[in-house]
Design a protein around this motif. Structure first.
Motif, PDB file in Angstrom:
ATOM      1  N   PHE A  37       0.849  -1.186   0.000  1.00 46.05           N
ATOM      2  CA  PHE A  37       0.000   0.000   0.000  1.00 46.05           C
ATOM      3  C   PHE A  37       0.887   1.239   0.000  1.00 46.05           C
ATOM      4  N   TYR A  38       0.610   2.176  -0.892  1.00 45.29           N
ATOM      5  CA  TYR A  38       1.301   3.456  -0.899  1.00 45.29           C
ATOM      6  C   TYR A  38       0.421   4.480  -0.196  1.00 45.29           C
ATOM      7  N   GLY A  39       0.984   5.178   0.749  1.00 43.14           N
ATOM      8  CA  GLY A  39       0.188   6.154   1.480  1.00 43.14           C
ATOM      9  C   GLY A  39       1.017   7.348   1.907  1.00 43.14           C
ATOM     10  N   LEU A  40       0.336   8.316   2.466  1.00 42.05           N
ATOM     11  CA  LEU A  40       1.006   9.492   3.007  1.00 42.05           C
ATOM     12  C   LEU A  40       1.643   9.140   4.339  1.00 42.05           C
ATOM     13  N   PRO A  41       2.785   9.733   4.660  1.00 40.44           N
ATOM     14  CA  PRO A  41       3.339   9.526   5.994  1.00 40.44           C
ATOM     15  C   PRO A  41       2.424  10.137   7.044  1.00 40.44           C
ATOM     16  N   GLY A  42       2.251   9.412   8.135  1.00 41.09           N
ATOM     17  CA  GLY A  42       1.361   9.861   9.205  1.00 41.09           C
ATOM     18  C   GLY A  42       0.602   8.668   9.736  1.00 41.09           C
ATOM     19  N   LEU A  51      -3.699  16.085  16.891  1.00 39.25           N
ATOM     20  CA  LEU A  51      -3.467  15.608  15.537  1.00 39.25           C
ATOM     21  C   LEU A  51      -2.101  16.073  15.024  1.00 39.25           C
ATOM     22  N   ALA A  52      -1.705  17.286  15.378  1.00 34.10           N
ATOM     23  CA  ALA A  52      -0.392  17.784  14.945  1.00 34.10           C
ATOM     24  C   ALA A  52       0.735  16.961  15.566  1.00 34.10           C
ATOM     25  N   ALA A  53       0.623  16.658  16.857  1.00 33.47           N
ATOM     26  CA  ALA A  53       1.657  15.853  17.522  1.00 33.47           C
ATOM     27  C   ALA A  53       1.721  14.458  16.914  1.00 33.47           C
ATOM     28  N   ALA A  54       0.572  13.907  16.579  1.00 34.52           N
ATOM     29  CA  ALA A  54       0.538  12.587  15.937  1.00 34.52           C
ATOM     30  C   ALA A  54       1.246  12.638  14.588  1.00 34.52           C
ATOM     31  N   ALA A  55       1.020  13.707  13.839  1.00 33.95           N
ATOM     32  CA  ALA A  55       1.658  13.846  12.527  1.00 33.95           C
ATOM     33  C   ALA A  55       3.179  13.853  12.667  1.00 33.95           C
ATOM     34  N   VAL A  56       3.684  14.644  13.598  1.00 32.17           N
ATOM     35  CA  VAL A  56       5.130  14.751  13.804  1.00 32.17           C
ATOM     36  C   VAL A  56       5.716  13.397  14.216  1.00 32.17           C
ATOM     37  N   ARG A  57       5.077  12.737  15.177  1.00 31.51           N
ATOM     38  CA  ARG A  57       5.570  11.443  15.678  1.00 31.51           C
ATOM     39  C   ARG A  57       5.554  10.377  14.585  1.00 31.51           C
ATOM     40  N   GLN A  58       4.434  10.278  13.875  1.00 31.30           N
ATOM     41  CA  GLN A  58       4.299   9.229  12.865  1.00 31.30           C
ATOM     42  C   GLN A  58       5.229   9.447  11.678  1.00 31.30           C
ATOM     43  N   VAL A  59       5.398  10.701  11.249  1.00 27.41           N
ATOM     44  CA  VAL A  59       6.301  10.959  10.125  1.00 27.41           C
ATOM     45  C   VAL A  59       7.724  10.548  10.502  1.00 27.41           C
ATOM     46  N   LEU A  60       8.126  10.823  11.735  1.00 23.29           N
ATOM     47  CA  LEU A  60       9.476  10.470  12.172  1.00 23.29           C
ATOM     48  C   LEU A  60       9.705   8.957  12.099  1.00 23.29           C
ATOM     49  N   VAL A  61       8.758   8.155  12.619  1.00 23.24           N
ATOM     50  CA  VAL A  61       8.978   6.700  12.613  1.00 23.24           C
ATOM     51  C   VAL A  61       8.795   6.094  11.223  1.00 23.24           C
ATOM     52  N   GLU A  62       7.925   6.693  10.415  1.00 28.35           N
ATOM     53  CA  GLU A  62       7.675   6.111   9.094  1.00 28.35           C
ATOM     54  C   GLU A  62       8.695   6.523   8.043  1.00 28.35           C
ATOM     55  N   THR A  63       9.346   7.699   8.249  1.00 27.56           N
ATOM     56  CA  THR A  63      10.270   8.179   7.219  1.00 27.56           C
ATOM     57  C   THR A  63      11.668   8.497   7.743  1.00 27.56           C
ATOM     58  N   GLY A  64      11.811   8.762   9.039  1.00 26.31           N
ATOM     59  CA  GLY A  64      13.073   9.220   9.587  1.00 26.31           C
ATOM     60  C   GLY A  64      13.218  10.730   9.552  1.00 26.31           C
ATOM     61  N   LEU A  65      12.275  11.422   8.914  1.00 25.38           N
ATOM     62  CA  LEU A  65      12.357  12.877   8.792  1.00 25.38           C
ATOM     63  C   LEU A  65      11.717  13.574   9.995  1.00 25.38           C
ATOM     64  N   THR A  66      12.320  14.684  10.372  1.00 24.03           N
ATOM     65  CA  THR A  66      11.755  15.538  11.416  1.00 24.03           C
ATOM     66  C   THR A  66      10.998  16.664  10.727  1.00 24.03           C
ATOM     67  N   VAL A  67       9.714  16.807  11.070  1.00 24.53           N
ATOM     68  CA  VAL A  67       8.917  17.873  10.462  1.00 24.53           C
ATOM     69  C   VAL A  67       8.755  19.024  11.448  1.00 24.53           C
ATOM     70  N   THR A  68       8.767  20.226  10.899  1.00 18.40           N
ATOM     71  CA  THR A  68       8.574  21.439  11.697  1.00 18.40           C
ATOM     72  C   THR A  68       7.632  22.361  10.937  1.00 18.40           C
TER      73      THR A  68
END
Length: 158
Positions: A37-42, A51-68
């Motif tokens: 399955f191809y999906g958006l990180p999150g 929801l914002a905190a979830a986005a930051v946490r999930q993107v980090l574990v799914e991609t390794g990237l830190t979002v700000t």
């Protein structure tokens, strides 16, 4: 005649549109049936998590990237998967963000992360069976289709 009442589980999730040079970052995850399955990180918010905190946490574990500098794009809400075992009331947020770091997913379900040109994103999305899988529901992808076309709306009712 009495009205039947029911309580739906609430599912809250947040995903992030990470964009670089006309490309969108997608994660590749293995579904229960073995398909990719191809999906958006999150992903899903935990109890008490915004929801914002979830986005930051999930993107980090799914991609390794830190979002700000998260910026709200859209909210999709309503009853989802009615009549299936995964029936819920969904509140799904979409954000954009600045990001830094190297692609290095640590989520065991993520088998890959790739930058995909805007015009190729929809070709990777698989709709259809099994019907109880929300990620394959075309309605979930409406905000992304609009985002890719530059026709951003802030609210989507399922």
């Amino acid at each position: 005649m009495s009205h039947l009442s029911r309580t739906l589980p609430i599912k809250r999730a947040a995903h992030v549109y990470l964009v670089r040079e006309g490309q969108l970052l997608l994660v590749e995850e293995r579904m229960d049936d073995g398909s990719i399955f191809y999906g958006l990180p999150g992903g899903k918010a935990q109890a008490g998590e915004t929801l914002a905190a979830a986005a930051v946490r999930q993107v980090l574990v799914e991609t390794g990237l830190t979002v700000t500098d998260l910026m709200f794009v859209s909210l999709l809400e309503g009853e989802l998967l009615t009549g299936t075992r995964n029936e819920c009331y969904a509140t799904f947020a979409r954000f954009t963000a600045e990001f830094h770091g190297e692609l290095d997913p640590t989520d065991p379900e993520v088998v890959g992360v790739k930058w995909v040109p805007f015009e190729m994103v929809e070709a990777l999305v698989r709709y259809g069976p099994p019907p109880e899988v929300e990620e394959r529901n075309p309605l979930i992808w409406l905000p992304t289709q609009d985002f890719l076309r530059g026709k951003i709306r802030s609210y989507y009712s399922i």
